[in-house]
Design a protein around this motif. Structure first.
Motif, mmCIF file in Angstrom:
data_model
loop_
_atom_site.group_PDB
_atom_site.id
_atom_site.type_symbol
_atom_site.label_atom_id
_atom_site.label_comp_id
_atom_site.label_asym_id
_atom_site.label_seq_id
_atom_site.Cartn_x
_atom_site.Cartn_y
_atom_site.Cartn_z
ATOM 1 N N VAL A 51 0.835 -1.205 0.000
ATOM 2 C CA VAL A 51 0.000 0.000 0.000
ATOM 3 C C VAL A 51 0.872 1.260 0.000
ATOM 4 O O VAL A 51 0.567 2.231 -0.691
ATOM 5 C CB VAL A 51 -0.981 -0.023 1.194
ATOM 6 N N LEU A 52 1.974 1.238 0.737
ATOM 7 C CA LEU A 52 2.861 2.401 0.738
ATOM 8 C C LEU A 52 3.519 2.606 -0.625
ATOM 9 O O LEU A 52 3.686 3.742 -1.081
ATOM 10 C CB LEU A 52 3.924 2.273 1.831
ATOM 11 N N LEU A 53 3.875 1.530 -1.282
ATOM 12 C CA LEU A 53 4.441 1.647 -2.624
ATOM 13 C C LEU A 53 3.398 2.198 -3.591
ATOM 14 O O LEU A 53 3.712 3.020 -4.463
ATOM 15 C CB LEU A 53 4.986 0.307 -3.108
ATOM 16 N N ARG A 54 2.161 1.764 -3.425
ATOM 17 C CA ARG A 54 1.082 2.300 -4.263
ATOM 18 C C ARG A 54 0.882 3.779 -3.979
ATOM 19 O O ARG A 54 0.708 4.587 -4.886
ATOM 20 C CB ARG A 54 -0.203 1.521 -4.012
ATOM 21 N N GLU A 55 0.912 4.146 -2.711
ATOM 22 C CA GLU A 55 0.782 5.557 -2.332
ATOM 23 C C GLU A 55 1.904 6.360 -2.968
ATOM 24 O O GLU A 55 1.680 7.461 -3.480
ATOM 25 C CB GLU A 55 0.802 5.709 -0.812
#
Length: 96
Positions: A51-55
């Motif tokens: 999710v952080l990489l997507r963010e």
């Protein structure tokens, strides 16, 4: 306040919503940061990192500029079981 498992369920529901992509980038980024914290609280480091990489792909400036985002990246990256991709992200943004 919503606990980790409830927050994870709400996150999955929100990103499946048809209007998700129409939200302003900053709103999606803030939601993804909150979702990453929820995944972290449920000991799901893989999804927290995902999710952080997507963010980061949605709004990379958020990690550099938002203290809440930097805190979550640091929490996930400092965990001994953290995926290497999140460690690289943290280093590249000066969080570690």
């Amino acid at each position: 306040m919503v606990d980790g498992p409830q927050a994870v369920a709400r996150h999955e529901e929100a990103i499946g919503w048809d209007g998700w992509r129409w939200l302003p980038v900053e709103h999606r980024a803030a939601h993804l940061i909150d979702a990453a914290r929820a995944y972290f609280l449920t000991d799901d480091l893989t999804n927290a990192a995902r999710v952080l990489l997507r963010e980061n792909s949605v709004a990379p400036a958020e990690i550099r500029q938002r203290p809440a985002a930097r805190d979550v990246v640091a929490l996930v990256a400092r965990d001994p079981d953290a995926p290497p991709t999140i460690t690289q992200l943290a280093i590249s943004h000066g969080v570690l």
